[in-house]
Scaffold this motif. Structure first.
Motif, short mmCIF file in Angstrom:
data_model
loop_
_atom_site.label_atom_id
_atom_site.label_comp_id
_atom_site.label_asym_id
_atom_site.label_seq_id
_atom_site.Cartn_x
_atom_site.Cartn_y
_atom_site.Cartn_z
N ARG A 15 -3.16 2.87 101.95
CA ARG A 15 -1.72 2.61 102.02
C ARG A 15 -1.36 1.16 101.73
NH1 ARG A 15 -0.23 3.89 107.74
NH2 ARG A 15 1.86 3.34 106.99
N GLY A 16 -2.36 0.31 101.54
CA GLY A 16 -2.11 -1.10 101.22
C GLY A 16 -3.37 -1.73 100.67
N VAL A 17 -3.20 -2.80 99.86
CA VAL A 17 -4.33 -3.44 99.19
C VAL A 17 -4.27 -4.95 99.41
CG1 VAL A 17 -5.54 -3.81 97.01
CG2 VAL A 17 -4.40 -1.62 97.45
N VAL A 18 -5.43 -5.52 99.75
CA VAL A 18 -5.57 -6.97 99.90
C VAL A 18 -6.43 -7.48 98.75
CG1 VAL A 18 -6.56 -8.82 101.28
CG2 VAL A 18 -5.28 -6.99 102.39
N PHE A 19 -5.89 -8.41 97.98
CA PHE A 19 -6.62 -9.03 96.87
C PHE A 19 -7.06 -10.44 97.23
CE2 PHE A 19 -4.65 -5.84 94.12
CZ PHE A 19 -5.60 -5.68 93.11
N ASP A 20 -8.23 -10.81 96.75
CA ASP A 20 -8.62 -12.21 96.66
C ASP A 20 -7.95 -12.78 95.41
OD1 ASP A 20 -10.25 -14.66 96.86
OD2 ASP A 20 -11.32 -13.81 95.14
N TYR A 21 -7.84 -14.11 95.32
CA TYR A 21 -7.25 -14.71 94.12
C TYR A 21 -8.32 -15.36 93.24
CZ TYR A 21 -4.52 -17.19 90.75
OH TYR A 21 -4.03 -17.63 89.56
N GLN A 188 0.78 -4.45 108.19
CA GLN A 188 1.16 -3.58 109.32
C GLN A 188 0.67 -2.15 109.09
OE1 GLN A 188 5.48 -4.52 109.39
NE2 GLN A 188 5.06 -5.63 111.27
N ILE A 189 -0.57 -2.06 108.64
CA ILE A 189 -1.23 -0.79 108.36
C ILE A 189 -2.61 -0.85 109.02
CG2 ILE A 189 -2.23 0.66 106.52
CD1 ILE A 189 -0.07 -0.52 104.65
N PRO A 190 -3.12 0.24 109.57
CA PRO A 190 -4.48 0.21 110.13
C PRO A 190 -5.50 -0.23 109.07
CG PRO A 190 -3.35 2.22 110.79
CD PRO A 190 -2.47 1.55 109.78
N ALA A 191 -6.47 -1.03 109.49
CA ALA A 191 -7.45 -1.57 108.56
C ALA A 191 -8.17 -0.48 107.78
CB ALA A 191 -8.46 -2.43 109.32
N SER A 192 -8.37 0.66 108.38
CA SER A 192 -9.08 1.76 107.72
C SER A 192 -8.31 2.32 106.53
CB SER A 192 -9.37 2.88 108.72
OG SER A 192 -8.16 3.40 109.25
N GLN A 193 -7.01 1.97 106.46
CA GLN A 193 -6.18 2.44 105.36
C GLN A 193 -5.82 1.32 104.38
OE1 GLN A 193 -2.82 4.49 107.12
NE2 GLN A 193 -4.14 5.74 108.40
N VAL A 194 -6.58 0.22 104.48
CA VAL A 194 -6.36 -0.94 103.62
C VAL A 194 -7.60 -1.15 102.75
CG1 VAL A 194 -5.93 -3.42 103.52
CG2 VAL A 194 -4.83 -2.03 105.28
N PRO A 207 -16.60 -10.00 105.19
CA PRO A 207 -15.58 -10.15 106.23
C PRO A 207 -14.55 -9.04 106.25
CG PRO A 207 -15.28 -11.79 104.51
CD PRO A 207 -16.59 -11.15 104.26
N SER A 208 -14.17 -8.51 105.09
CA SER A 208 -13.19 -7.42 105.09
C SER A 208 -13.82 -6.14 105.62
CB SER A 208 -12.59 -7.22 103.70
OG SER A 208 -13.59 -7.03 102.72
N HIS A 209 -15.10 -5.92 105.33
CA HIS A 209 -15.83 -4.78 105.90
C HIS A 209 -15.87 -4.91 107.42
CE1 HIS A 209 -18.90 -1.63 106.24
NE2 HIS A 209 -19.54 -2.45 107.07
N LYS A 210 -16.09 -6.12 107.90
CA LYS A 210 -16.13 -6.37 109.34
C LYS A 210 -14.80 -6.03 110.00
CE LYS A 210 -18.40 -9.99 110.60
NZ LYS A 210 -18.80 -11.38 110.87
N CYS A 211 -13.71 -6.20 109.27
CA CYS A 211 -12.38 -5.87 109.79
C CYS A 211 -12.10 -4.37 109.77
CB CYS A 211 -11.30 -6.57 108.96
SG CYS A 211 -11.21 -8.35 109.21
N GLY A 212 -12.99 -3.60 109.15
CA GLY A 212 -12.78 -2.15 109.08
C GLY A 212 -12.09 -1.67 107.83
N MET A 213 -11.97 -2.56 106.84
CA MET A 213 -11.30 -2.20 105.60
C MET A 213 -12.27 -1.50 104.65
SD MET A 213 -9.55 -5.96 105.22
CE MET A 213 -8.63 -5.65 103.73
#
Length: 245
Positions: A15-21, A188-194, A207-213
């Motif tokens: 439901r959401g995506v986090v990008f590195d730059y 504002q989305i659970p990490a498992s859905q990011v 680190p993103s795996h550690k957050c549950g992403m």
């Protein structure tokens, strides 16, 4: 054991995506240290790679410890400063014997070479970001110098991200997982859905795996020959365009 995800289904349930730059959007997976080194090679600068590597590290340390980059500086201005520090380091340490005119011309040629190449890469990857932004809110999480918003405006990327989480602004740097948690919080989305997408295994994937992403490793030319546990990322890609194919 068969992988749980593939490039075809990695976005299922997301439901959401986090990008590195840096190293992701602007080089498509190539470490910046290597990107610059190849420009040195193209410009025929007579320095050994080992000496260049020392200069690269010295410049990064200086930029990290001194406020040389102002919040309104463009990427071109940032790159100009970074390259100048590198070349000065090479001269001061006896690795490059260049007079003032040679220094000026070499610095200008390096800057033009790298800037034009980066503009082209960012333009290609902007298409990926635009298509993904049609489906998901995007957040940027990056170790940067405090001027990332100015850089995004420079490359016309500023309207694509719900929020920019920048290390110099929030006071947390990768690989500290807390900076990725800030990205999750912004969505504002659970990490498992990011979904997290980045080029660095230890600064992005771990680190993103550690957050549950869920994680995508954009694997390109690295700074070292280090080997990593390739079963950790959910998917490995070699170009951001794979995300929309």
């Amino acid at each position: 054991m068969e992988a749980q995800y593939s490039i075809d289904n990695i976005l299922d349930g997301i439901r959401g995506v986090v990008f590195d730059y840096g190293g992701t959007i602007d080089t498509d997976g190539q470490h910046w240290g290597m990107k610059i080194w190849h420009a040195y090679e193209r410009q025929g600068i007579p320095v050994a790679e080992a000496d260049y590597r020392d200069a690269y590290v010295a410049a990064e340390r200086m930029l990290g410890s001194h406020p040389l980059i102002q919040p309104d500086y463009t990427f071109r201005k940032t790159l100009e400063i970074k390259l100048r520090i590198q070349l000065e380091h090479l001269c001061m340490n006896g690795h490059w014997d260049a007079d003032e005119e040679t220094f000026r011309k070499t610095h200008a040629a390096l800057l033009d070479d790298l800037y034009e190449d980066t503009k082209a890469v960012v333009a290609r990857n902007k298409v990926v970001l635009e298509k993904m932004n049609q489906r998901f809110p995007l957040v940027l999480v990056s170790n940067f110098y405090g001027n990332l918003n100015a850089v995004l405006r420079e490359f016309a990327l500023n309207g694509l991200f719900k929020q920019v989480v920048e290390s110099a602004v929030v006071g947390v740097r990768k690989p500290d997982a807390r900076i990725y948690q800030l990205g999750v919080d912004a969505l504002q989305i659970p990490a498992s859905q990011v979904l997290s997408i980045g080029d660095s295994f230890y600064k992005d994937v771990e680190p993103s795996h550690k957050c549950g992403m869920r994680t995508v490793w954009l694997k390109g030319e690295g700074w070292t020959a280090a080997e990593y546990d390739e079963t950790l990322p959910d998917v490995i890609i070699h170009s951001l365009r794979e995300m929309i194919q």
